[in-house]
Motif scaffolding. Structure first.
Motif, PDB file in Angstrom:
ATOM      1  N   ASP A 124       0.809  -1.216   0.000  1.00  0.00           N
ATOM      2  CA  ASP A 124       0.000   0.000   0.000  1.00  0.00           C
ATOM      3  C   ASP A 124       0.846   1.273   0.000  1.00  0.00           C
ATOM      4  O   ASP A 124       0.393   2.338   0.439  1.00  0.00           O
ATOM      5  CB  ASP A 124      -0.940   0.006   1.214  1.00  0.00           C
ATOM      6  CG  ASP A 124      -1.978  -1.102   1.129  1.00  0.00           C
ATOM      7  OD1 ASP A 124      -2.512  -1.339   0.025  1.00  0.00           O
ATOM      8  OD2 ASP A 124      -2.247  -1.744   2.157  1.00  0.00           O
ATOM      9  N   ALA A 125       2.069   1.189  -0.520  1.00  0.00           N
ATOM     10  CA  ALA A 125       2.957   2.348  -0.561  1.00  0.00           C
ATOM     11  C   ALA A 125       2.389   3.411  -1.498  1.00  0.00           C
ATOM     12  O   ALA A 125       1.992   3.117  -2.624  1.00  0.00           O
ATOM     13  CB  ALA A 125       4.340   1.924  -1.024  1.00  0.00           C
ATOM     14  N   ARG A 126       2.337   4.632  -1.024  1.00  0.00           N
ATOM     15  CA  ARG A 126       1.773   5.732  -1.812  1.00  0.00           C
ATOM     16  C   ARG A 126       2.838   6.384  -2.689  1.00  0.00           C
ATOM     17  O   ARG A 126       3.988   6.481  -2.308  1.00  0.00           O
ATOM     18  CB  ARG A 126       1.151   6.766  -0.894  1.00  0.00           C
ATOM     19  CG  ARG A 126      -0.040   6.194  -0.141  1.00  0.00           C
ATOM     20  CD  ARG A 126      -0.806   7.282   0.606  1.00  0.00           C
ATOM     21  NE  ARG A 126      -1.951   6.704   1.280  1.00  0.00           N
ATOM     22  CZ  ARG A 126      -3.138   6.511   0.715  1.00  0.00           C
ATOM     23  NH1 ARG A 126      -3.331   6.854  -0.534  1.00  0.00           N
ATOM     24  NH2 ARG A 126      -4.136   5.981   1.399  1.00  0.00           N
ATOM     25  N   ASP A 127       2.401   6.847  -3.869  1.00  0.00           N
ATOM     26  CA  ASP A 127       3.313   7.568  -4.752  1.00  0.00           C
ATOM     27  C   ASP A 127       3.256   9.062  -4.434  1.00  0.00           C
ATOM     28  O   ASP A 127       2.628   9.473  -3.456  1.00  0.00           O
ATOM     29  CB  ASP A 127       2.992   7.284  -6.223  1.00  0.00           C
ATOM     30  CG  ASP A 127       1.641   7.807  -6.692  1.00  0.00           C
ATOM     31  OD1 ASP A 127       0.944   8.494  -5.920  1.00  0.00           O
ATOM     32  OD2 ASP A 127       1.275   7.524  -7.845  1.00  0.00           O
ATOM     33  N   GLN A 128       3.887   9.861  -5.256  1.00  0.00           N
ATOM     34  CA  GLN A 128       3.937  11.305  -5.022  1.00  0.00           C
ATOM     35  C   GLN A 128       2.566  11.961  -5.118  1.00  0.00           C
ATOM     36  O   GLN A 128       2.343  13.023  -4.565  1.00  0.00           O
ATOM     37  CB  GLN A 128       4.911  11.957  -5.996  1.00  0.00           C
ATOM     38  CG  GLN A 128       6.336  11.498  -5.756  1.00  0.00           C
ATOM     39  CD  GLN A 128       7.278  11.940  -6.854  1.00  0.00           C
ATOM     40  OE1 GLN A 128       6.866  12.178  -7.984  1.00  0.00           O
ATOM     41  NE2 GLN A 128       8.553  12.030  -6.528  1.00  0.00           N
ATOM     42  N   LEU A 129       1.639  11.325  -5.795  1.00  0.00           N
ATOM     43  CA  LEU A 129       0.270  11.846  -5.916  1.00  0.00           C
ATOM     44  C   LEU A 129      -0.648  11.216  -4.878  1.00  0.00           C
ATOM     45  O   LEU A 129      -1.856  11.344  -4.959  1.00  0.00           O
ATOM     46  CB  LEU A 129      -0.272  11.576  -7.320  1.00  0.00           C
ATOM     47  CG  LEU A 129       0.520  12.188  -8.468  1.00  0.00           C
ATOM     48  CD1 LEU A 129      -0.032  11.729  -9.811  1.00  0.00           C
ATOM     49  CD2 LEU A 129       0.520  13.698  -8.368  1.00  0.00           C
ATOM     50  N   THR A 130      -0.062  10.512  -3.925  1.00  0.00           N
ATOM     51  CA  THR A 130      -0.738   9.820  -2.817  1.00  0.00           C
ATOM     52  C   THR A 130      -1.654   8.677  -3.268  1.00  0.00           C
ATOM     53  O   THR A 130      -2.561   8.303  -2.556  1.00  0.00           O
ATOM     54  CB  THR A 130      -1.501  10.777  -1.877  1.00  0.00           C
ATOM     55  OG1 THR A 130      -2.648  11.296  -2.554  1.00  0.00           O
ATOM     56  CG2 THR A 130      -0.615  11.888  -1.360  1.00  0.00           C
ATOM     57  N   ARG A 131      -1.375   8.111  -4.424  1.00  0.00           N
ATOM     58  CA  ARG A 131      -2.145   6.951  -4.888  1.00  0.00           C
ATOM     59  C   ARG A 131      -1.455   5.675  -4.427  1.00  0.00           C
ATOM     60  O   ARG A 131      -0.237   5.614  -4.357  1.00  0.00           O
ATOM     61  CB  ARG A 131      -2.248   6.943  -6.410  1.00  0.00           C
ATOM     62  CG  ARG A 131      -2.997   8.135  -6.972  1.00  0.00           C
ATOM     63  CD  ARG A 131      -2.986   8.111  -8.464  1.00  0.00           C
ATOM     64  NE  ARG A 131      -1.585   8.054  -8.928  1.00  0.00           N
ATOM     65  CZ  ARG A 131      -1.232   7.854 -10.183  1.00  0.00           C
ATOM     66  NH1 ARG A 131      -2.129   7.695 -11.117  1.00  0.00           N
ATOM     67  NH2 ARG A 131       0.047   7.821 -10.527  1.00  0.00           N
ATOM     68  N   ILE A 132      -2.241   4.665  -4.136  1.00  0.00           N
ATOM     69  CA  ILE A 132      -1.698   3.359  -3.806  1.00  0.00           C
ATOM     70  C   ILE A 132      -1.593   2.537  -5.088  1.00  0.00           C
ATOM     71  O   ILE A 132      -2.259   2.844  -6.086  1.00  0.00           O
ATOM     72  CB  ILE A 132      -2.560   2.640  -2.739  1.00  0.00           C
ATOM     73  CG1 ILE A 132      -4.012   2.480  -3.208  1.00  0.00           C
ATOM     74  CG2 ILE A 132      -2.485   3.353  -1.401  1.00  0.00           C
ATOM     75  CD1 ILE A 132      -4.870   1.643  -2.283  1.00  0.00           C
TER      76      ILE A 132
END
Length: 86
Positions: A51-59
């Motif tokens: 569930d690591a989020r990217d820079q846009l806070t998407r999983i």
């Protein structure tokens, strides 16, 4: 640069960040074998949380669903990816 010695906390964070980026990229392109290796931390890769989020806070599950990457959806769900964040 001295802080980036192998095994230091700073080195681990960089590896973790890169693993997360690679996981999101693999999910976007339905590269299920790559995603599996990144999630499991194989071959010297620091494992990325499912569930690591990217820079846009998407999983990763969101990226996968947006890209219609069916095989990666199955993989992420089998690794207990959270669906309530979608």
């Amino acid at each position: 640069m001295g802080r980036l010695r192998k095994g230091s906390d700073a080195s681990w964070m960089l590896d973790q960040e890169m693993s997360t980026r690679l996981l999101h990229l693999a999910c976007k392109h339905d590269a299920v074998q790559c995603a599996r290796l990144i999630l499991e931390g194989s071959h010297g890769i620091t494992a990325s949380p499912v569930d690591a989020r990217d820079q846009l806070t998407r999983i990763p599950l969101q990226v996968t669903a947006e890209s219609h990457s069916a095989r990666c959806v199955e993989l992420l769900l089998s690794k207990n990816a959270r669906t309530e964040d979608m």
